[in-house]
Design a protein around this motif. Structure first.
Motif, PDB file in Angstrom:
ATOM      1  N   GLN A 129      44.776  41.874  46.457  1.00  0.00           N
ATOM      2  CA  GLN A 129      45.653  41.438  45.290  1.00  0.00           C
ATOM      3  C   GLN A 129      47.172  41.329  45.402  1.00  0.00           C
ATOM      4  O   GLN A 129      47.585  41.977  45.928  1.00  0.00           O
ATOM      5  CB  GLN A 129      45.182  42.555  44.164  1.00  0.00           C
ATOM      6  N   ASP A 171      37.751  36.961  33.371  1.00  0.00           N
ATOM      7  CA  ASP A 171      38.140  36.716  34.835  1.00  0.00           C
ATOM      8  C   ASP A 171      38.759  38.062  35.550  1.00  0.00           C
ATOM      9  O   ASP A 171      39.566  37.863  36.343  1.00  0.00           O
ATOM     10  CB  ASP A 171      38.987  35.754  34.946  1.00  0.00           C
ATOM     11  N   VAL A 172      38.450  39.241  35.023  1.00  0.00           N
ATOM     12  CA  VAL A 172      38.875  40.636  35.500  1.00  0.00           C
ATOM     13  C   VAL A 172      37.984  40.964  36.646  1.00  0.00           C
ATOM     14  O   VAL A 172      36.719  41.081  36.279  1.00  0.00           O
ATOM     15  CB  VAL A 172      39.090  41.791  34.468  1.00  0.00           C
ATOM     16  N   LYS A 177      50.676  39.887  43.153  1.00  0.00           N
ATOM     17  CA  LYS A 177      51.320  40.010  41.818  1.00  0.00           C
ATOM     18  C   LYS A 177      50.787  39.017  41.098  1.00  0.00           C
ATOM     19  O   LYS A 177      50.648  38.836  39.969  1.00  0.00           O
ATOM     20  CB  LYS A 177      52.930  39.838  41.922  1.00  0.00           C
ATOM     21  N   THR A 178      50.636  37.762  41.715  1.00  0.00           N
ATOM     22  CA  THR A 178      49.998  36.518  41.088  1.00  0.00           C
ATOM     23  C   THR A 178      48.562  36.237  41.039  1.00  0.00           C
ATOM     24  O   THR A 178      47.992  35.438  40.407  1.00  0.00           O
ATOM     25  CB  THR A 178      50.669  35.350  41.785  1.00  0.00           C
ATOM     26  N   GLY A 179      47.757  37.143  41.701  1.00  0.00           N
ATOM     27  CA  GLY A 179      46.184  37.091  41.547  1.00  0.00           C
ATOM     28  C   GLY A 179      45.648  37.643  42.891  1.00  0.00           C
ATOM     29  O   GLY A 179      46.603  38.316  43.770  1.00  0.00           O
ATOM     30  N   PHE A 180      44.343  37.093  43.229  1.00  0.00           N
ATOM     31  CA  PHE A 180      43.920  37.601  44.294  1.00  0.00           C
ATOM     32  C   PHE A 180      44.076  36.731  45.294  1.00  0.00           C
ATOM     33  O   PHE A 180      43.984  35.332  45.213  1.00  0.00           O
ATOM     34  CB  PHE A 180      42.367  37.834  43.908  1.00  0.00           C
ATOM     35  N   THR A 212      40.455  47.838  45.194  1.00  0.00           N
ATOM     36  CA  THR A 212      41.397  46.594  45.595  1.00  0.00           C
ATOM     37  C   THR A 212      42.362  46.879  46.590  1.00  0.00           C
ATOM     38  O   THR A 212      42.608  48.192  46.694  1.00  0.00           O
ATOM     39  CB  THR A 212      41.872  45.672  44.399  1.00  0.00           C
TER      40      THR A 212
END
Length: 199
Positions: free
Chosen positions: A43, A138-139, A45-48, A18
């Motif tokens: 990526q 969901d990783v 801090k809140t997601g992709f 990532t």
């Protein structure tokens, strides 16, 4: 075979790569190059946020080559890449961080339990050559590409219909083949490949 094989089965041994949203485009490009991958999710801090892809890097490298018109081979790989990318970005560029690239490159995901047929269909529907794979939590666990699917098909040719037909009979030759004379500059070939989104 595409209906039987799960996406997650193809990812064995793949180490997910990532890129952080606050990385510079140069740093993100170096991450791709060092990992030997052509794309990676960005990526925050809140997601992709999206993806950074070799095509994004190629655009910048071409711009850098145009600006410099030569490569200093006395520099190491990272120094050469950094110099070309910084030249390609230019002083007035609005693209500075990996997050800036993500705005034009959505991250399309598929669950690891889905089949290769599902993955191939999604790629065709979205005109993509790769998908991000997530597990049941969901990783992000890796990327599946069209090439990965073709490798599976090649291993199981006996189960693939129509292998005794021509490419044209199967309707696979849908795009024009692009060629360049051998006396053209490498830069011209790269520009054409990037502009037409071909590899």
């Amino acid at each position: 075979i595409l209906k039987e094989t799960k996406v997650g089965e193809v990812l064995t041994g793949q180490k997910p790569v990532t890129v952080q949203d606050e990385m510079s485009v140069v740093e993100a490009s170096i991450v791709l190059a060092k990992a030997g991958v052509s794309s990676a999710p960005i990526q925050s801090k809140t997601g992709f946020l999206g993806m950074v892809d070799y095509a994004d890097v190629a655009h910048l490298l071409i711009a850098g080559l145009r600006a410099q018109r030569s490569i200093d081979f006395s520099l190491g790989f990272e120094e050469q890449l950094t110099t070309l990318l910084e030249s390609g970005l230019g002083p007035g560029s609005s693209v500075k961080l990996a997050a800036d690239i993500s705005k034009t490159n959505p991250m399309v995901i598929i669950a690891q339990h889905k089949t290769l047929e599902d993955a191939a269909r999604l790629m065709l529907e979205r005109d993509l050559h790769r998908l991000c794979v997530v597990n049941e939590l969901d990783v992000f666990i890796g990327i599946i590409s069209l090439s990965d699917i073709l490798v599976v098909l090649k291993k199981h040719l006996d189960k693939v219909p129509n292998v005794d037909k021509t490419i044209e009979e199967c309707g696979l030759l849908t795009k024009k083949v692009i060629t360049l004379p051998s006396d053209r500059l490498v830069l011209e070939a790269l520009e054409l490949m990037v502009d037409l989104k071909i590899s």
